[in-house]
Design a protein around this motif. Structure first.
Motif, short mmCIF file in Angstrom:
data_model
loop_
_atom_site.label_atom_id
_atom_site.label_comp_id
_atom_site.label_asym_id
_atom_site.label_seq_id
_atom_site.Cartn_x
_atom_site.Cartn_y
_atom_site.Cartn_z
N GLY A 141 1.15 -1.22 -0.31
CA GLY A 141 0.05 -0.07 -0.30
C GLY A 141 1.18 1.25 -0.22
N SER A 142 0.31 2.59 -0.17
CA SER A 142 1.39 3.69 0.05
C SER A 142 0.09 4.94 0.44
CB SER A 142 1.52 3.74 -1.54
OG SER A 142 0.14 4.33 -2.78
N LEU A 143 1.00 5.78 0.87
CA LEU A 143 0.48 6.89 1.70
C LEU A 143 1.48 7.71 1.49
CD1 LEU A 143 0.12 5.49 5.68
CD2 LEU A 143 -1.48 5.62 3.50
N LEU A 148 6.30 11.60 -4.00
CA LEU A 148 7.62 10.48 -4.75
C LEU A 148 8.97 11.73 -5.52
CD1 LEU A 148 9.16 8.11 -5.84
CD2 LEU A 148 8.25 8.50 -7.63
N TYR A 149 7.81 12.78 -6.28
CA TYR A 149 9.11 13.18 -6.77
C TYR A 149 8.82 14.73 -6.09
CZ TYR A 149 12.85 15.73 -10.38
OH TYR A 149 13.10 16.25 -10.58
N PRO A 150 10.73 15.53 -5.22
CA PRO A 150 10.15 16.19 -4.60
C PRO A 150 10.02 17.58 -5.20
CG PRO A 150 12.23 16.31 -5.07
CD PRO A 150 11.46 14.72 -5.85
N TRP A 151 9.04 18.08 -5.28
CA TRP A 151 8.74 19.27 -5.94
C TRP A 151 7.02 19.06 -6.36
CZ3 TRP A 151 10.31 24.42 -6.44
CH2 TRP A 151 9.31 25.11 -7.10
N PRO A 152 6.31 20.36 -5.53
CA PRO A 152 7.37 21.21 -4.87
C PRO A 152 7.69 20.88 -3.75
CG PRO A 152 4.76 21.30 -4.55
CD PRO A 152 5.08 20.05 -5.44
N GLN A 153 8.93 21.54 -3.70
CA GLN A 153 9.52 21.14 -1.63
C GLN A 153 8.64 20.23 -0.84
OE1 GLN A 153 11.49 23.63 1.13
NE2 GLN A 153 13.77 22.53 0.00
N ARG A 154 9.16 18.89 -0.96
CA ARG A 154 8.45 18.69 0.56
C ARG A 154 8.78 19.24 2.00
NH1 ARG A 154 9.94 12.58 -2.42
NH2 ARG A 154 11.90 12.84 -1.50
N PRO A 155 7.91 18.79 2.70
CA PRO A 155 8.36 19.88 4.36
C PRO A 155 8.77 18.79 5.50
CG PRO A 155 6.15 18.84 3.73
CD PRO A 155 6.44 19.14 2.20
N PRO A 156 9.73 19.40 6.09
CA PRO A 156 10.46 17.89 6.83
C PRO A 156 9.51 16.80 7.72
CG PRO A 156 11.23 20.46 6.87
CD PRO A 156 9.72 20.21 6.28
N GLY A 157 9.99 15.75 7.26
CA GLY A 157 8.71 14.80 8.34
C GLY A 157 7.59 13.95 8.05
N GLU A 160 8.98 10.03 6.26
CA GLU A 160 8.89 10.18 7.94
C GLU A 160 7.60 9.48 8.51
OE1 GLU A 160 12.84 12.03 6.88
OE2 GLU A 160 10.60 13.37 7.17
N THR A 161 7.07 10.36 8.81
CA THR A 161 5.33 10.43 8.83
C THR A 161 4.60 9.04 8.44
OG1 THR A 161 5.71 12.48 9.83
CG2 THR A 161 3.31 11.39 9.93
N ALA A 162 4.47 9.14 7.32
CA ALA A 162 4.59 7.82 6.65
C ALA A 162 4.17 6.98 5.83
CB ALA A 162 4.30 8.59 5.11
N ARG A 168 2.94 1.14 11.78
CA ARG A 168 1.72 0.80 12.54
C ARG A 168 0.81 0.71 11.98
NH1 ARG A 168 -3.10 2.17 14.04
NH2 ARG A 168 -3.30 3.31 12.65
N ARG A 169 0.71 0.29 11.27
CA ARG A 169 -0.85 -0.59 10.42
C ARG A 169 0.10 -1.47 9.94
NH1 ARG A 169 -4.26 3.13 6.07
NH2 ARG A 169 -4.21 5.24 7.70
N TRP A 170 1.26 -1.49 9.28
CA TRP A 170 1.87 -3.16 9.29
C TRP A 170 2.47 -4.79 10.45
CZ3 TRP A 170 0.20 -6.08 5.19
CH2 TRP A 170 -0.60 -5.29 3.97
N ARG A 171 2.36 -4.06 11.62
CA ARG A 171 3.39 -4.63 12.72
C ARG A 171 2.14 -5.36 13.17
NH1 ARG A 171 7.92 -4.05 15.65
NH2 ARG A 171 7.78 -6.03 16.61
#
Length: 357
Positions: A141-143, A148-157, A160-162, A168-171
């Motif tokens: 799956g995917s969040l 994927l492509y860093p434009w616009p610039q991805r906000p920090p975190g 990592e949050t995704a 959490r879902r797969w554990r």
């Protein structure tokens, strides 16, 4: 002693349909066995072939399913939960697109759909155990995929949050597969948050190197990403539990490259091909799997925009069989050996005192 790869086998998902011999378990396994396949990878969500909920609760049913396959000359290699796994994590941008993977009553209800998908995965663990299987194949799956492509610039975190949420879902699902004694192998596939080695490691770290988190190796996806699919085996062979044998080609030109300009599969620079029609170096791949003592199956997955699936399936049997390496149980220079002699070894190294001293 090293293990010879099992096979040839075939993934049935691309062949099932409403026409014989693809519309029932008995008929499709007889078709596969008649072509010369020795194993079939079973899509667990297709009720024309398999009742996942019944398989999770009934060992008798699983024995009957396996018995029908065996009578037709094939074994079940793994259960596939690709479509259910996809629905464990869906970004809202894809809600409508992926609704088709869920039962009609759950469409338009993403929370209920996700809950159903988790339950399907848990059933998959129990059903795999009842079938006596040691590995299963799925999608993560995917969040984060829309970013994927860093434009616009991805906000920090953001990423990592995704991945924190993905873990959490797969554990708990991984824990269920561990309890069942089954490895859960994700096919690393564009469109999933796990699509290469780096993303696999990101989830692996977040689930504390869970022993059941595994990889389904498919070189076609790596060739289209221009990833070194042979070095990948060197790096991750201990986590590779499932193998798809699928070909692809990448032919960039002045108009398009990896992203292929939104073109149809037939017109893309990168496209999947039937076995032997693409660019994947299967001789080297099968050598790597023999070197690392892969104990699973070589499973054909047919996806080709040009060749008819039945032709691809018929040709794939011999292709896989001819590439499987029967691993040797002796060294090529055994004939020149002179037996074990520890004292002689010491003398040859100058480490033994001579009789004159």
């Amino acid at each position: 002693m090293s293990t010879t790869i099992k096979g040839p086998a075939i993934f049935l998902a691309q062949f099932t349909g409403d026409q014989a011999p693809f519309d029932s378990w008995e008929a499709i396994t007889r078709w596969a066995g008649g072509l010369g396949y020795e194993g079939v990878q079973l899509p667990s969500g297709d009720k024309r072939l398999f009742d996942l909920a019944l398989a999770a609760e009934s060992k008798t049913y699983c024995d009957e399913i396996a018995g029908v396959a065996r009578a037709n000359g094939v074994a079940i290699t793994e259960l596939s939960t690709h479509l259910q796994g996809q629905l464990v994590a869906v970004h809202p941008a894809y809600d409508e697109a992926f609704d088709g993977f869920a039962p009609p009553e759950l469409r338009g209800r993403p929370a209920a759909r996700q809950e159903w998908a988790v339950q399907q995965m848990l059933l998959g663990a129990k059903a795999s155990a009842n079938l006596g299987l040691t590995a299963s194949i799925s999608f993560s799956g995917s969040l984060a995929w829309p970013y994927l492509y860093p434009w616009p610039q991805r906000p920090p975190g953001l990423i990592e949050t995704a991945f924190d949420e993905l873990a959490r879902r797969w554990r708990p699902i991984l824990d269920a597969y561990d309890a069942a004694g089954v490895d859960l192998a994700f096919e690393l596939h564009p469109g999933e948050d796990l699509f290469d080695g780096a993303t696999f490691e990101m989830l692996l770290e977040r689930v504390d190197n869970h022993p059941r988190l595994a990889i389904a190796y498919d070189p076609s996806h790596f060739l289209l990403q221009q990833l070194d699919y042979l070095a990948f085996i060197d790096r991750y062979h201990e986590r590779i539990k499932v193998m798809h044998v699928k070909d692809a080609e990448f032919r960039p030109d002045a108009r398009q490259g990896v992203y292929s300009g939104y073109q149809s599969w037939q017109d893309r620079a990168g496209r999947f091909r039937s076995l032997g029609d693409g660019q994947v170096d299967f001789k080297a791949i099968f050598s790597k799997f023999a070197q690392y003592d892969f104990k699973g199956w070589a499973v054909l997955e047919w996806e080709c925009c040009l060749k008819h699936p039945e032709q691809g399936a018929a040709e794939g049997v011999a292709f896989i069989r001819d590439h499987i390496i029967r691993v040797t149980d002796k060294a090529f220079d055994d004939f020149a050996g002179s037996g074990a002699d520890p004292q002689r070894n010491l003398r040859m190294l100058g480490l033994s005192r001579s009789h004159d001293e």
